[in-house]
Design an enzyme around this catalytic site. Structure first.
Site, PDB file in Angstrom:
ATOM      1  N   VAL A   1       0.874  -1.251   0.160  1.00 25.17           N
ATOM      2  CA  VAL A   1       0.154  -0.188  -0.034  1.00 25.17           C
ATOM      3  C   VAL A   1       0.866   1.030  -0.085  1.00 25.17           C
ATOM      4  CG1 VAL A   1      -1.753   1.244   1.307  1.00 25.17           C
ATOM      5  CG2 VAL A   1      -1.973  -0.930   1.075  1.00 25.17           C
ATOM      6  N   GLU A   2       1.795   1.240   0.866  1.00 22.99           N
ATOM      7  CA  GLU A   2       2.840   2.547   0.938  1.00 22.99           C
ATOM      8  C   GLU A   2       3.541   2.777  -0.285  1.00 22.99           C
ATOM      9  OE1 GLU A   2       2.772   4.665   2.975  1.00 22.99           O
ATOM     10  OE2 GLU A   2       2.049   3.856   4.904  1.00 22.99           O
TER      11      GLU A   2
END
Length: 187
Positions: free
Chosen positions: A60-61
């Site tokens: 996600v990051e």
């Protein structure tokens, strides 16, 4: 008529090849790859964290791309804020790790990010959903939401997280966590 038979044979061969390809392999893993598995596995074992959670947060990051720096200044694969990284480096006592190394070097960033997740996990009594929220919004904010009753910290009530960015972040991390644990029998 002869060309029609050739097309049918080619179509059957294509369908057969496709079926073997999709049924015989874990083809969905092509869409949900996990990079830096050795580093994630090593640091997850060291800090007693779920490697699938670490991988989901990295996905996600930064989608496993090194050298990233967010508009807010978060650095590296796990997008650690510089102040948090400095604090964590001091507390974790990691030798010879600088902010520049954290930005560019996957193993150092994964180690510090996993250490931080472990700290959050202890702080929130292993509540994975609260840990994910705290990783994004900060532990102070999440603790205040819990204390004030604005959010109960459960996965079922993610929609009640007061900050839209954190709510969306938690939903995405949980989505990838579910995909990874379903696709991969072990890490």
């Amino acid at each position: 008529m002869k060309w029609l038979r050739k097309k049918r044979v080619l179509l059957l061969l294509f369908i057969g090849f496709t079926a073997i390809l999709f049924l015989g392999t874990n083809w969905m893993s092509w869409f949900y790859p996990i990079h830096y598995k050795d580093e994630i596995r090593k640091h997850s074992l060291t800090y007693e964290m779920d490697p699938f959670l670490v991988a989901s947060i990295i996905r996600v990051e930064t989608n496993f791309k090194t050298g990233r720096e967010s508009k807010k200044g978060a650095i590296g694969l796990m997008q650690l804020m510089p102040d948090t990284a400095k604090w964590a480096l001091e507390k974790a006592k990691l030798p010879e790790v600088s902010l520049e190394r954290l930005k560019e070097e996957p193993s150092s960033n994964i180690e510090l990010g996993t250490w931080y997740l472990s700290t959050l996990s202890r702080q929130f009594d292993g509540n994975r959903t609260a840990v994910i929220a705290a990783y994004n919004a900060g532990p102070g904010k999440v603790q205040s939401w819990l204390d004030e009753g604005r959010w109960d910290g459960t996965e079922a009530s993610v929609k009640d997280i007061p900050f839209g960015e954190t709510r969306h972040y938690v939903q995405r991390v949980i989505y990838y966590y579910d995909q990874y644990t379903e696709l991969y029998s072990e890490f």
